[in-house]
Design a protein around this motif. Structure first.
Motif, mmCIF file in Angstrom:
data_model
loop_
_atom_site.group_PDB
_atom_site.id
_atom_site.type_symbol
_atom_site.label_atom_id
_atom_site.label_comp_id
_atom_site.label_asym_id
_atom_site.label_seq_id
_atom_site.Cartn_x
_atom_site.Cartn_y
_atom_site.Cartn_z
ATOM 1 N N GLU A 84 0.859 -1.181 0.000
ATOM 2 C CA GLU A 84 0.000 0.000 0.000
ATOM 3 C C GLU A 84 0.895 1.231 0.000
ATOM 4 N N THR A 85 1.078 1.839 -1.167
ATOM 5 C CA THR A 85 2.010 2.949 -1.318
ATOM 6 C C THR A 85 1.456 4.224 -0.686
ATOM 7 N N ILE A 86 2.309 4.911 0.071
ATOM 8 C CA ILE A 86 1.910 6.167 0.707
ATOM 9 C C ILE A 86 2.615 7.318 0.013
ATOM 10 N N LEU A 87 1.844 8.166 -0.672
ATOM 11 C CA LEU A 87 2.368 9.378 -1.304
ATOM 12 C C LEU A 87 1.617 10.583 -0.750
ATOM 13 N N PHE A 88 2.240 11.739 -0.846
ATOM 14 C CA PHE A 88 1.676 12.953 -0.267
ATOM 15 C C PHE A 88 1.376 13.979 -1.353
ATOM 16 N N SER A 89 0.517 14.948 -1.020
ATOM 17 C CA SER A 89 0.308 16.082 -1.910
ATOM 18 C C SER A 89 1.614 16.866 -1.980
ATOM 19 N N GLY A 90 2.038 17.188 -3.173
ATOM 20 C CA GLY A 90 3.307 17.877 -3.351
ATOM 21 C C GLY A 90 3.982 17.392 -4.616
ATOM 22 N N SER A 91 5.184 17.856 -4.868
ATOM 23 C CA SER A 91 5.885 17.494 -6.094
ATOM 24 C C SER A 91 6.427 16.069 -6.026
ATOM 25 N N VAL A 92 6.739 15.526 -7.191
ATOM 26 C CA VAL A 92 7.371 14.212 -7.266
ATOM 27 C C VAL A 92 8.688 14.234 -6.483
ATOM 28 N N LYS A 93 9.459 15.290 -6.679
ATOM 29 C CA LYS A 93 10.752 15.431 -5.993
ATOM 30 C C LYS A 93 10.573 15.429 -4.477
ATOM 31 N N HIS A 94 9.566 16.146 -3.990
ATOM 32 C CA HIS A 94 9.323 16.215 -2.542
ATOM 33 C C HIS A 94 8.968 14.835 -1.991
ATOM 34 N N ASN A 95 8.167 14.077 -2.731
ATOM 35 C CA ASN A 95 7.770 12.749 -2.275
ATOM 36 C C ASN A 95 8.966 11.806 -2.193
ATOM 37 N N ILE A 96 9.859 11.880 -3.166
ATOM 38 C CA ILE A 96 11.002 10.974 -3.191
ATOM 39 C C ILE A 96 12.016 11.340 -2.116
ATOM 40 N N SER A 97 12.212 12.631 -1.879
ATOM 41 C CA SER A 97 13.232 13.084 -0.921
ATOM 42 C C SER A 97 12.677 13.246 0.487
ATOM 43 N N PHE A 98 11.490 12.700 0.756
ATOM 44 C CA PHE A 98 10.841 12.885 2.055
ATOM 45 C C PHE A 98 11.730 12.436 3.215
ATOM 46 N N GLY A 99 12.435 11.317 3.037
ATOM 47 C CA GLY A 99 13.296 10.810 4.109
ATOM 48 C C GLY A 99 14.692 11.395 4.106
ATOM 49 N N PRO A 119 15.647 15.109 2.934
ATOM 50 C CA PRO A 119 15.323 16.401 2.313
ATOM 51 C C PRO A 119 16.518 17.097 1.674
ATOM 52 N N GLN A 120 17.721 16.813 2.156
ATOM 53 C CA GLN A 120 18.915 17.486 1.642
ATOM 54 C C GLN A 120 19.483 16.814 0.397
ATOM 55 N N ALA A 121 18.828 15.788 -0.108
ATOM 56 C CA ALA A 121 19.338 15.046 -1.271
ATOM 57 C C ALA A 121 19.448 15.953 -2.496
ATOM 58 N N SER A 122 20.506 15.762 -3.266
ATOM 59 C CA SER A 122 20.702 16.546 -4.490
ATOM 60 C C SER A 122 19.828 15.985 -5.607
ATOM 61 N N GLN A 123 19.678 16.767 -6.669
ATOM 62 C CA GLN A 123 18.890 16.325 -7.814
ATOM 63 C C GLN A 123 19.495 15.078 -8.441
ATOM 64 N N SER A 124 20.814 15.038 -8.519
ATOM 65 C CA SER A 124 21.463 13.863 -9.121
ATOM 66 C C SER A 124 21.237 12.605 -8.286
ATOM 67 N N GLU A 125 21.231 12.728 -6.960
ATOM 68 C CA GLU A 125 20.956 11.579 -6.091
ATOM 69 C C GLU A 125 19.532 11.093 -6.298
ATOM 70 N N ILE A 126 18.600 12.015 -6.404
ATOM 71 C CA ILE A 126 17.193 11.661 -6.604
ATOM 72 C C ILE A 126 17.015 10.947 -7.943
ATOM 73 N N GLU A 127 17.644 11.480 -8.977
ATOM 74 C CA GLU A 127 17.515 10.874 -10.306
ATOM 75 C C GLU A 127 18.164 9.487 -10.339
ATOM 76 N N GLU A 128 19.287 9.330 -9.642
ATOM 77 C CA GLU A 128 19.950 8.019 -9.585
ATOM 78 C C GLU A 128 19.034 6.974 -8.953
ATOM 79 N N ALA A 129 18.364 7.348 -7.854
ATOM 80 C CA ALA A 129 17.436 6.422 -7.195
ATOM 81 C C ALA A 129 16.277 6.085 -8.113
ATOM 82 N N CYS A 130 15.794 7.066 -8.845
ATOM 83 C CA CYS A 130 14.651 6.845 -9.742
ATOM 84 C C CYS A 130 15.029 5.978 -10.943
#
Length: 290
Positions: free
Chosen positions: A119-134, A136-147
């Motif tokens: 049961e996936t839990i997502l929040f109102s907000g941007s895709v980036k905000h949802n991914i970096s929830f845990g 918050p200081q993650a860089s864009q490149s780190e987020i893209e690498e995870a994705c």
């Protein structure tokens, strides 16, 4: 209504936690994420007369994908919940890096474990905000690498504003598979020593799930991955498969080993896979041998 709600909120806030740190709980960064179940039995009411898990013994080494397969109610989620100490064992020990989880500081333990639920839990907000929830200081490149590892980058880039696209509450504007991939990316961003996927690839098609597992093997090669599933196609590439039946490990081994030795696994295999699926698996196995 407000009074009733306030009373319920107070009741929840005042609830005494059952799982607590022991005195002098150990605070340290997990080094390997090796997990050992040592003669573990578990009951939700702490009674040996109603055991959900019975005499569980296995070792999960870093770099391995450990799949847990079984019918509904066989104890798959109960087993996994003992690793981050959502519950304590009734009997036996769960060891992480050679230490009983009951002796490890809860924050230390849980901050090194990534968990993705069905049961996936997502929040109102941007895709980036949802991914970096845990993180918050993650860089864009780190987020893209995870994705990219989670097989989510391509569909995100097709969205109107890419990673800045706003999601509705609970991700209502996404498909089930897209939600699951975003949740997996969120867990991968933390680079956990232990990653738990609790039937969290159930909405993915075969090809996407296969790519995800191949990517996980590379990215998580120094961590331990637990994959809970009900589909044979979801676990066939795992390094080790545990087949649970009525709270016990009925069989253990690779896909090929269990196909040859386990009647329960063979029965699940026959009941789930159609002739065309058999053809796909034969091609996959022939390719692996080559």
């Amino acid at each position: 209504r407000a009074k009733a709600s306030a009373e319920r909120i107070s009741e929840v806030l005042e609830t005494e936690l059952e799982i607590k740190n022991v005195n002098n709980a150990k605070k340290y960064t997990l080094k390997s994420g090796k997990v050992v179940f040592d003669n573990v039995s578990f009951s939700y009411d702490n009674s040996e007369n109603s055991l959900v898990l019975k005499d569980i013994n296995f070792t999960a080494d870093p770099g391995q994908i450990i799949a847990i397969l079984g019918a509904t109610g066989s104890g798959k989620s109960s087993l996994i919940n003992l690793i981050p100490r959502l519950y304590d064992t009734t009997k036996g020990r769960v060891l992480v890096d050679g230490t009983d989880v009951r002796e490890i500081d809860l924050h230390t333990l849980r901050s090194n474990i990534g968990i993705v639920l069905q049961e996936t839990i997502l929040f109102s907000g941007s895709v980036k905000h949802n991914i970096s929830f845990g993180k918050p200081q993650a860089s864009q490149s780190e987020i893209e690498e995870a994705c990219i590892t989670a097989q989510a980058h391509n569909f995100i880039m097709e969205m109107p504003n890419g990673y800045e696209t706003e999601l509705g509450q609970r991700g209502v504007n996404l498909s089930g598979g897209q939600k699951q991939r975003l949740a997996i990316a969120r867990a991968l961003l933390l680079k956990p020593r232990i990653l738990i996927l609790d039937d969290s690839t159930s909405a993915l098609d075969f090809a996407t799930e296969s790519k995800l597992q191949e990517a996980l093997k590379e990215v998580m090669k120094e961590s331990t991955v637990f994959l809970i599933a009900q589909r044979i196609s979801s676990v066939a590439q795992a390094d080790k498969i545990l087949v649970l039946d009525e709270g016990m490990i009925a069989a253990e081994g690779s896909h090929r080993e269990l196909i040859e030795s386990s009647s329960i696994y063979q029965e699940i295999y026959r009941s789930q896979l159609r002739k065309e699926d058999d053809f796909i698996w034969q091609i996959k196995e022939d390719t692996a041998r080559e």
